[in-house]
Motif scaffolding. Sequence first.
Motif, PDB file in Angstrom:
ATOM      1  N   ASN A  18       0.816  -1.220   0.000  1.00  0.00           N
ATOM      2  CA  ASN A  18       0.000   0.000   0.000  1.00  0.00           C
ATOM      3  C   ASN A  18       0.848   1.269   0.000  1.00  0.00           C
ATOM      4  O   ASN A  18       0.400   2.327   0.441  1.00  0.00           O
ATOM      5  CB  ASN A  18      -0.967   0.019   1.189  1.00  0.00           C
ATOM      6  CG  ASN A  18      -1.949  -1.124   1.154  1.00  0.00           C
ATOM      7  OD1 ASN A  18      -2.616  -1.339   0.147  1.00  0.00           O
ATOM      8  ND2 ASN A  18      -2.021  -1.878   2.232  1.00  0.00           N
ATOM      9  N   PHE A  19       2.062   1.182  -0.491  1.00  0.00           N
ATOM     10  CA  PHE A  19       2.927   2.351  -0.663  1.00  0.00           C
ATOM     11  C   PHE A  19       3.005   2.579  -2.173  1.00  0.00           C
ATOM     12  O   PHE A  19       3.721   1.874  -2.874  1.00  0.00           O
ATOM     13  CB  PHE A  19       4.311   2.086  -0.074  1.00  0.00           C
ATOM     14  CG  PHE A  19       5.114   3.336   0.197  1.00  0.00           C
ATOM     15  CD1 PHE A  19       5.395   4.239  -0.816  1.00  0.00           C
ATOM     16  CD2 PHE A  19       5.590   3.606   1.468  1.00  0.00           C
ATOM     17  CE1 PHE A  19       6.127   5.391  -0.573  1.00  0.00           C
ATOM     18  CE2 PHE A  19       6.339   4.746   1.735  1.00  0.00           C
ATOM     19  CZ  PHE A  19       6.602   5.639   0.715  1.00  0.00           C
ATOM     20  N   LEU A  20       2.263   3.571  -2.645  1.00  0.00           N
ATOM     21  CA  LEU A  20       2.109   3.784  -4.076  1.00  0.00           C
ATOM     22  C   LEU A  20       3.459   3.861  -4.774  1.00  0.00           C
ATOM     23  O   LEU A  20       4.338   4.619  -4.365  1.00  0.00           O
ATOM     24  CB  LEU A  20       1.321   5.071  -4.329  1.00  0.00           C
ATOM     25  CG  LEU A  20       0.868   5.307  -5.770  1.00  0.00           C
ATOM     26  CD1 LEU A  20      -0.108   4.231  -6.213  1.00  0.00           C
ATOM     27  CD2 LEU A  20       0.230   6.688  -5.904  1.00  0.00           C
ATOM     28  N   SER A  21       3.634   3.061  -5.794  1.00  0.00           N
ATOM     29  CA  SER A  21       4.828   2.936  -6.636  1.00  0.00           C
ATOM     30  C   SER A  21       5.932   2.108  -5.990  1.00  0.00           C
ATOM     31  O   SER A  21       6.924   1.794  -6.634  1.00  0.00           O
ATOM     32  CB  SER A  21       5.404   4.296  -7.053  1.00  0.00           C
ATOM     33  OG  SER A  21       6.214   4.866  -6.042  1.00  0.00           O
ATOM     34  N   ARG A  22       5.774   1.728  -4.707  1.00  0.00           N
ATOM     35  CA  ARG A  22       6.790   0.927  -4.021  1.00  0.00           C
ATOM     36  C   ARG A  22       6.191  -0.336  -3.421  1.00  0.00           C
ATOM     37  O   ARG A  22       6.813  -0.976  -2.577  1.00  0.00           O
ATOM     38  CB  ARG A  22       7.468   1.758  -2.919  1.00  0.00           C
ATOM     39  CG  ARG A  22       8.300   2.918  -3.433  1.00  0.00           C
ATOM     40  CD  ARG A  22       9.494   2.428  -4.246  1.00  0.00           C
ATOM     41  NE  ARG A  22      10.302   3.534  -4.748  1.00  0.00           N
ATOM     42  CZ  ARG A  22      10.144   4.089  -5.938  1.00  0.00           C
ATOM     43  NH1 ARG A  22       9.184   3.656  -6.754  1.00  0.00           N
ATOM     44  NH2 ARG A  22      10.921   5.071  -6.335  1.00  0.00           N
ATOM     45  N   ASP A  23       4.993  -0.727  -3.854  1.00  0.00           N
ATOM     46  CA  ASP A  23       4.342  -1.906  -3.307  1.00  0.00           C
ATOM     47  C   ASP A  23       5.204  -3.151  -3.541  1.00  0.00           C
ATOM     48  O   ASP A  23       5.696  -3.381  -4.640  1.00  0.00           O
ATOM     49  CB  ASP A  23       2.966  -2.112  -3.961  1.00  0.00           C
ATOM     50  CG  ASP A  23       2.185  -3.216  -3.296  1.00  0.00           C
ATOM     51  OD1 ASP A  23       1.607  -2.964  -2.232  1.00  0.00           O
ATOM     52  OD2 ASP A  23       2.167  -4.347  -3.839  1.00  0.00           O
ATOM     53  N   GLY A  24       5.398  -3.924  -2.480  1.00  0.00           N
ATOM     54  CA  GLY A  24       6.200  -5.133  -2.587  1.00  0.00           C
ATOM     55  C   GLY A  24       7.670  -4.945  -2.306  1.00  0.00           C
ATOM     56  O   GLY A  24       8.451  -5.907  -2.354  1.00  0.00           O
ATOM     57  N   THR A  25       8.088  -3.724  -1.988  1.00  0.00           N
ATOM     58  CA  THR A  25       9.489  -3.459  -1.692  1.00  0.00           C
ATOM     59  C   THR A  25       9.837  -3.987  -0.300  1.00  0.00           C
ATOM     60  O   THR A  25       9.110  -3.720   0.660  1.00  0.00           O
ATOM     61  CB  THR A  25       9.776  -1.949  -1.731  1.00  0.00           C
ATOM     62  OG1 THR A  25       9.422  -1.440  -3.017  1.00  0.00           O
ATOM     63  CG2 THR A  25      11.241  -1.663  -1.444  1.00  0.00           C
ATOM     64  N   PRO A  26      10.930  -4.727  -0.136  1.00  0.00           N
ATOM     65  CA  PRO A  26      11.353  -5.125   1.216  1.00  0.00           C
ATOM     66  C   PRO A  26      11.621  -3.898   2.080  1.00  0.00           C
ATOM     67  O   PRO A  26      12.157  -2.898   1.587  1.00  0.00           O
ATOM     68  CB  PRO A  26      12.637  -5.925   0.966  1.00  0.00           C
ATOM     69  CG  PRO A  26      12.504  -6.426  -0.438  1.00  0.00           C
ATOM     70  CD  PRO A  26      11.782  -5.328  -1.175  1.00  0.00           C
ATOM     71  N   PRO A  27      11.254  -3.928   3.367  1.00  0.00           N
ATOM     72  CA  PRO A  27      11.469  -2.768   4.234  1.00  0.00           C
ATOM     73  C   PRO A  27      12.909  -2.266   4.234  1.00  0.00           C
ATOM     74  O   PRO A  27      13.149  -1.054   4.245  1.00  0.00           O
ATOM     75  CB  PRO A  27      11.059  -3.284   5.617  1.00  0.00           C
ATOM     76  CG  PRO A  27      10.081  -4.371   5.345  1.00  0.00           C
ATOM     77  CD  PRO A  27      10.547  -5.016   4.071  1.00  0.00           C
ATOM     78  N   SER A  28      13.870  -3.186   4.200  1.00  0.00           N
ATOM     79  CA  SER A  28      15.274  -2.770   4.237  1.00  0.00           C
ATOM     80  C   SER A  28      15.652  -1.974   2.987  1.00  0.00           C
ATOM     81  O   SER A  28      16.440  -1.020   3.062  1.00  0.00           O
ATOM     82  CB  SER A  28      16.187  -3.985   4.376  1.00  0.00           C
ATOM     83  OG  SER A  28      16.004  -4.877   3.287  1.00  0.00           O
ATOM     84  N   GLU A  29      15.089  -2.349   1.838  1.00  0.00           N
ATOM     85  CA  GLU A  29      15.385  -1.625   0.602  1.00  0.00           C
ATOM     86  C   GLU A  29      14.764  -0.235   0.611  1.00  0.00           C
ATOM     87  O   GLU A  29      15.368   0.738   0.125  1.00  0.00           O
ATOM     88  CB  GLU A  29      14.894  -2.415  -0.611  1.00  0.00           C
ATOM     89  CG  GLU A  29      15.684  -3.684  -0.879  1.00  0.00           C
ATOM     90  CD  GLU A  29      15.256  -4.374  -2.159  1.00  0.00           C
ATOM     91  OE1 GLU A  29      14.523  -3.744  -2.965  1.00  0.00           O
ATOM     92  OE2 GLU A  29      15.636  -5.539  -2.354  1.00  0.00           O
ATOM     93  N   LEU A  30      13.554  -0.129   1.172  1.00  0.00           N
ATOM     94  CA  LEU A  30      12.904   1.173   1.240  1.00  0.00           C
ATOM     95  C   LEU A  30      13.723   2.122   2.123  1.00  0.00           C
ATOM     96  O   LEU A  30      13.941   3.283   1.771  1.00  0.00           O
ATOM     97  CB  LEU A  30      11.492   1.023   1.796  1.00  0.00           C
ATOM     98  CG  LEU A  30      10.602   2.262   1.702  1.00  0.00           C
ATOM     99  CD1 LEU A  30      10.246   2.565   0.259  1.00  0.00           C
ATOM    100  CD2 LEU A  30       9.335   2.076   2.529  1.00  0.00           C
ATOM    101  N   CYS A  31      14.193   1.623   3.253  1.00  0.00           N
ATOM    102  CA  CYS A  31      15.005   2.459   4.141  1.00  0.00           C
ATOM    103  C   CYS A  31      16.340   2.824   3.508  1.00  0.00           C
ATOM    104  O   CYS A  31      16.823   3.951   3.667  1.00  0.00           O
ATOM    105  CB  CYS A  31      15.226   1.743   5.474  1.00  0.00           C
ATOM    106  SG  CYS A  31      13.752   1.725   6.532  1.00  0.00           S
ATOM    107  N   ALA A  32      16.947   1.885   2.802  1.00  0.00           N
ATOM    108  CA  ALA A  32      18.220   2.185   2.136  1.00  0.00           C
ATOM    109  C   ALA A  32      18.037   3.293   1.101  1.00  0.00           C
ATOM    110  O   ALA A  32      18.882   4.198   0.985  1.00  0.00           O
ATOM    111  CB  ALA A  32      18.774   0.920   1.479  1.00  0.00           C
ATOM    112  N   ALA A  33      16.935   3.237   0.358  1.00  0.00           N
ATOM    113  CA  ALA A  33      16.664   4.287  -0.621  1.00  0.00           C
ATOM    114  C   ALA A  33      16.439   5.622   0.075  1.00  0.00           C
ATOM    115  O   ALA A  33      16.899   6.678  -0.396  1.00  0.00           O
ATOM    116  CB  ALA A  33      15.447   3.913  -1.461  1.00  0.00           C
TER     117      ALA A  33
END
Length: 316
Positions: free
Chosen positions: A50-65
Amino acid sequence: MSENENYDVVVVGGGAAGLSGAVALARSRRSVLVVDAGDPRNAPAGHVHNFLSRDGTPPSELCAAGRAEVRRYGGRVETGRVTALGRDGERFGVQISAEAGPRTVTARRLLVATGLRDVLPDVPGLAARWGIDVLHCPYCHGWEVRDQRIGILSTGPAAVHQALLFQQLSPHVTLLRHTGPALDAEQRALLEALGVAIADGVVEQVETGASGLTGVVLAGRGHLALDAVVVAPRLEARAEPLEPLGLKPVEVLIGEHPVGTRVEADRTGATAVPGVWVAGNLTDPQAQVIGAAAAGLTAGAAINLDLVLEQARSRG
């Protein structure tokens, strides 16, 4: 305290809320330090949804970005733990414990986004499956268990609400009465109308096999086959660093039932202590990742304006 680093803002917590606030501040040319202990609430989860354009991203990858974005605009991000916060006149002292050793930095403003901890029901075998097939939110995890056999572990008033939402995703939903409150006639009617089964008895054990969760053991009834179990953990604010500043969490209630704690703040994240903002699950236990990120942005913008106004008044 020895103070040799001075920042406009120190952000405590490097999840979606903290990093989003730090990006807004760094883009406004504020000196920003993010201190992240590296133990986010959603670490057990495989993906963010439910994160628009980032759905399915591992939490660690989202934080790294997010960390990369903060650094792109000149902000600093480091791994460490804030062990104490204090105030000395117009500035805050922030004690940090990191691999390079302890030190103290100062900040004109604080944004605290330390999140919350999920306190799970005390059922043997449950914690080991948390974030895998022991779940809590239909919007975060429901699609991944669609059409499976889902048990809703009742420990408080949220269980019926969860059962009603998860039945939209699967025709095989069972409310496990466990230690939860008695169902009233209206609740039973709603569950029955939507085909939710009701199983009495305390859950004594969560059972697993080679492929994952296989079911639960009910007192006096034996094994009940399930593929996933839904729980309502107690949501406890990670507010310990704020207590020396006089900010203590308050209880969050559903009706008269306490379900967790939060730090009170206004819509921008400003707390009762001047100069201190909070964002994310620390103040809004129900916020999903995208909501936490939005709250961090709001807080960052409010902090920047506060600093601008302070500068203008000092020159007036």
